[in-house]
Write an enzyme that holds these catalytic residues in place. Structure first.
Site, mmCIF file in Angstrom:
data_model
loop_
_atom_site.group_PDB
_atom_site.id
_atom_site.type_symbol
_atom_site.label_atom_id
_atom_site.label_comp_id
_atom_site.label_asym_id
_atom_site.label_seq_id
_atom_site.Cartn_x
_atom_site.Cartn_y
_atom_site.Cartn_z
ATOM 1 N N CYS A 302 0.816 -1.220 0.000
ATOM 2 C CA CYS A 302 0.000 0.000 0.000
ATOM 3 C C CYS A 302 0.848 1.269 0.000
ATOM 4 O O CYS A 302 0.460 2.267 -0.569
ATOM 5 C CB CYS A 302 -0.969 -0.011 1.170
ATOM 6 S SG CYS A 302 -0.156 -0.333 2.719
ATOM 7 N N GLU A 401 -4.240 3.315 -8.206
ATOM 8 C CA GLU A 401 -3.330 2.384 -7.548
ATOM 9 C C GLU A 401 -3.243 1.105 -8.373
ATOM 10 O O GLU A 401 -4.239 0.426 -8.582
ATOM 11 C CB GLU A 401 -3.857 2.062 -6.152
ATOM 12 C CG GLU A 401 -2.937 1.147 -5.396
ATOM 13 C CD GLU A 401 -3.411 0.882 -3.975
ATOM 14 O OE1 GLU A 401 -4.602 0.557 -3.806
ATOM 15 O OE2 GLU A 401 -2.594 1.001 -3.057
HETATM 16 P P1 NAP Z 1 -9.928 -5.604 -1.143
HETATM 17 O O1 NAP Z 1 -10.467 -6.223 -2.342
HETATM 18 O O2 NAP Z 1 -10.424 -4.297 -0.694
HETATM 19 O O3 NAP Z 1 -10.109 -6.685 0.008
HETATM 20 C C1 NAP Z 1 -9.725 -6.481 1.330
HETATM 21 C C2 NAP Z 1 -10.586 -7.333 2.218
HETATM 22 O O4 NAP Z 1 -11.940 -6.900 2.131
HETATM 23 C C3 NAP Z 1 -10.585 -8.803 1.833
HETATM 24 O O5 NAP Z 1 -10.651 -9.590 2.992
HETATM 25 C C4 NAP Z 1 -11.850 -8.908 1.015
HETATM 26 O O6 NAP Z 1 -12.388 -10.198 0.926
HETATM 27 C C5 NAP Z 1 -12.773 -7.986 1.751
HETATM 28 N N1 NAP Z 1 -13.871 -7.521 0.911
HETATM 29 C C6 NAP Z 1 -13.924 -7.433 -0.452
HETATM 30 N N2 NAP Z 1 -15.121 -6.991 -0.862
HETATM 31 C C7 NAP Z 1 -15.868 -6.819 0.248
HETATM 32 C C8 NAP Z 1 -17.205 -6.402 0.470
HETATM 33 N N3 NAP Z 1 -18.017 -6.069 -0.532
HETATM 34 N N4 NAP Z 1 -17.640 -6.326 1.753
HETATM 35 C C9 NAP Z 1 -16.835 -6.663 2.778
HETATM 36 N N5 NAP Z 1 -15.582 -7.079 2.627
HETATM 37 C C10 NAP Z 1 -15.080 -7.148 1.379
HETATM 38 O O7 NAP Z 1 -8.367 -5.415 -1.216
HETATM 39 P P2 NAP Z 1 -7.319 -6.476 -1.689
HETATM 40 O O8 NAP Z 1 -7.497 -6.605 -3.157
HETATM 41 O O9 NAP Z 1 -7.381 -7.691 -0.879
HETATM 42 O O10 NAP Z 1 -5.936 -5.740 -1.305
HETATM 43 C C11 NAP Z 1 -5.369 -4.723 -2.053
HETATM 44 C C12 NAP Z 1 -5.750 -3.349 -1.503
HETATM 45 O O11 NAP Z 1 -5.464 -3.218 -0.121
HETATM 46 C C13 NAP Z 1 -4.963 -2.243 -2.162
HETATM 47 O O12 NAP Z 1 -5.823 -1.203 -2.558
HETATM 48 C C14 NAP Z 1 -4.021 -1.762 -1.078
HETATM 49 O O13 NAP Z 1 -3.601 -0.444 -1.171
HETATM 50 C C15 NAP Z 1 -4.789 -1.997 0.144
HETATM 51 N N6 NAP Z 1 -3.888 -2.126 1.304
HETATM 52 C C16 NAP Z 1 -3.795 -1.086 2.188
HETATM 53 C C17 NAP Z 1 -2.967 -1.165 3.264
HETATM 54 C C18 NAP Z 1 -2.878 -0.050 4.258
HETATM 55 O O14 NAP Z 1 -2.415 -0.275 5.357
HETATM 56 N N7 NAP Z 1 -3.313 1.147 3.956
HETATM 57 C C19 NAP Z 1 -2.210 -2.308 3.489
HETATM 58 C C20 NAP Z 1 -2.315 -3.344 2.574
HETATM 59 C C21 NAP Z 1 -3.172 -3.246 1.488
HETATM 60 P P3 NAP Z 1 -12.071 -11.065 -0.405
HETATM 61 O O15 NAP Z 1 -10.643 -11.390 -0.351
HETATM 62 O O16 NAP Z 1 -12.912 -12.266 -0.266
HETATM 63 O O17 NAP Z 1 -12.423 -10.243 -1.592
#
Ligand code: NAP
Ligand code: MG
Length: 498
Positions: A302, A401
């Site tokens: 991130c 991103e």
């Molecule tokens: P994501 O799609 O937002 O998923 C994150 C979590 O949310 C997963 O456990 C996901 O489950 C769940 N989720 C997805 N859709 C949801 C919904 N409609 N309702 C409730 N929960 C839901 O993110 P990702 O693709 O796993 O990770 C990448 C993103 O994370 C990037 O944008 C990155 O910048 C961000 N990130 C931020 C930080 C920080 O500290 N700021 C750190 C690491 C990553 P599923 O896996 O089942 O979809």
């Protein structure tokens, strides 16, 4: 001594058995529906195991167990000294099982095994240790009332808290949340990402072995739209701490508004600028870190410094140095201990990143390194370190991103222009700048709208400093003692003395 060579890790993989169920009220259990989903390794495409796909009913069971133990007080009212002991024991168990946990992480999401061990598992253990050590050293407050009364200001755990985490640092992001949650006395319901559930599932039994009462930590693998949403909308979940994309972060605000106004804290995306001035103290070090920052973990970070802002007159020289880092970081088998860059998390992410590379070329940016998918015959998901030159800040690749090993290079003339470009983003997670001029550095740091500003480095001070975003990068802070603010609430008790 542990595993040392590629052969050691492959042998360990072949002997591995996977925990693949939900963990509710101290026991492994199938999803109520009996549904499962495939857990695929992006290293080579092999199916590792079938994992329980939790949904509303499982969330209800887990929240029920978490509430019951919270009300019973066996953890929530336990003395901080005892909570400390349990968390320190858990940290020890994580280090004792670091090879297995690192291997699970590497197989599940493709990061290099050496880094899974040294960065992820060391960081996970450190989180539990740090909050364990801290929790019996924090005092409450007495208010400055007049003599007719005594005003106590105490911090209490919130109750049942949910944690929904991403796949890029699966167990580390979970630990950043659940270590302070547990230290403060809460009960926890954790949902790992569908791409990377294995380490969180395994952690649950280590927590019991460390002495955590049953029901205090529940782990529910499953999908975001089902299990994640059910946690977000649950009427008896007091707070939710989320790390993931900005898009999904906004859903959690909506879920809270539609349900019980639970406290929502969000760590979301970033598009971090890395500003390099001609008077940087050491251009080689700056280039080395500029490259590492975007190629580490295949760019799935991130805070990745995905926008490189270089002062015009040193751009060509500097870019050559960053390209050398990219050439050195070629993707290889993540189980080989010498590998610096592993795979992408899955096919979807590979396609997403390749889509951005295509978009960058269409908009007129120039690929000056990489740009292609590689190692296809492995069956896994690998993309070369990629560097774009001639990027303008209004291009898609500078605004969105990418979450892949893709660097956008832009130039600026003077500090004013650098700050303007840096702040021209919906995100504000981190910004870095390199200069020998202390006054300039401080002036610019104040103007950068980012939760973290790193001067002459890209890594920050680690978990002893608050971490989180301005703008659409999030709400609230992980790390440091400030993280405890998210998982406790203040009680004012006023005693009338007369
Ligand atoms: P994501 O799609 O937002 O998923 C994150 C979590 O949310 C997963 O456990 C996901 O489950 C769940 N989720 C997805 N859709 C949801 C919904 N409609 N309702 C409730 N929960 C839901 O993110 P990702 O693709 O796993 O990770 C990448 C993103 O994370 C990037 O944008 C990155 O910048 C961000 N990130 C931020 C930080 C920080 O500290 N700021 C750190 C690491 C990553 P599923 O896996 O089942 O979809
Ligand atoms: Mg996802």
């Amino acid at each position: 001594m542990g595993a040392q060579t590629l052969e050691d890790w492959e042998k360990m993989r072949d002997d591995l058995t996977f925990r693949n169920q939900a963990f509710i009220d101290g026991k492994y259990t199938d999803a109520a529906s009996g549904e499962t989903f495939e857990c695929v390794s992006p290293i080579d495409g092999r199916v590792l195991t079938q994992v329980a796909a939790c949904d509303v009913e499982d969330v209800n069971r887990a929240v029920g167990a978490a509430r019951k133990v919270f009300d019973a007080g066996s953890w929530s009212e336990e003395s901080p000294a005892v909570r400390k002991k349990v968390l320190l024991k858990l940290a020890q168990l994580i280090l004792g099982n670091a090879d297995e946990l690192a291997l699970l992480e590497t197989l599940d999401m493709g990061k290099p095994i050496s880094l899974a061990k040294t960065v992820d598992m060391t960081g996970v253990a450190n989180s539990f240790q740090w909050y364990g050590e801290a929790i019996d050293k924090i005092y409450d407050e007495i208010a400055p009332t007049d003599k007719s009364g005594l005003g106590l200001i105490t911090r209490e755990p919130l109750g049942v808290v949910g944690a929904v985490v991403p796949w890029n640092f699966p167990l580390l992001m979970a630990a950043w949340k659940i270590a302070p949650m547990l230290a403060a006395g809460n009960s926890v319901v954790l949902k790992p990402a569908e791409q990377s559930p294995l380490t969180a599932i395994r952690l649950a039994e280590l927590a019991i072995e460390a002495g955590l009462p049953e029901g205090v930590l529940n782990v529910l693998p499953g999908f975001g739209e089902t299990a994640g949403q059910a946690i977000g909308r649950h009427m008896d979940v007091d707070a939710i701490s989320f790390t993931g994309s900005t898009e999904v972060g906004k859903y959690f605000l909506k879920y809270a508004g539609d349900s019980n106004m639970k406290v929502v804290s969000l760590e979301c995306g970033g598009k971090s600028p890395n500003i390099v001035f001609g008077d940087a103290p050491n251009l080689d070090a700056a280039a080395q870190q500029a490259g590492m920052s975007i190629f580490f973990n295949s760019g799935q970070v991130c805070v990745a410094s995905s926008r490189l802002l270089v002062q015009e007159d040193i751009k060509d020289e500097f870019l050559e140095k960053v390209k050398a880092v990219g050439q050195f970081m070629q993707p290889n088998n993540p189980l080989d201990p010498s590998t610096m860059m592993g795979s992408m998390v899955d096919k979807t992410q590979t396609e997403r990143v390749l889509g951005y590379i295509e978009a960058g070329e269409k908009e007129g940016a120039k690929v000056s390194l990489g740009g292609k998918q590689v190692r296809q015959n492995s069956g896994g998901e690998y993309i070369e370190p990629t560097i774009f030159d001639n990027v303008k800040n209004d291009m898609k690749i500078a605004q969105e991103e990418i979450f892949g090993p893709v660097l956008s290079t832009l130039t600026f003339k003077d500090p004013e222009e650098a700050v303007k470009i840096a702040n021209d983003s919906i995100y504000g997670l981190q910004a870095c700048l390199w200069t020998n001029d202390l006054t300039k550095a401080h002036k610019i740091a104040r103007k950068l709208r980012a939760g973290t500003v790193n001067i002459n480095n890209t890594n920050g001070g680690g978990n002893v400093m608050p971490f989180g975003g301005y703008k659409q990068s999030g709400i609230g802070r992980d790390g440091s003692l400030h993280a405890l603010e998210k998982y406790t609430q203040l009680k004012s008790t006023y005693i009338h003395l007369g």
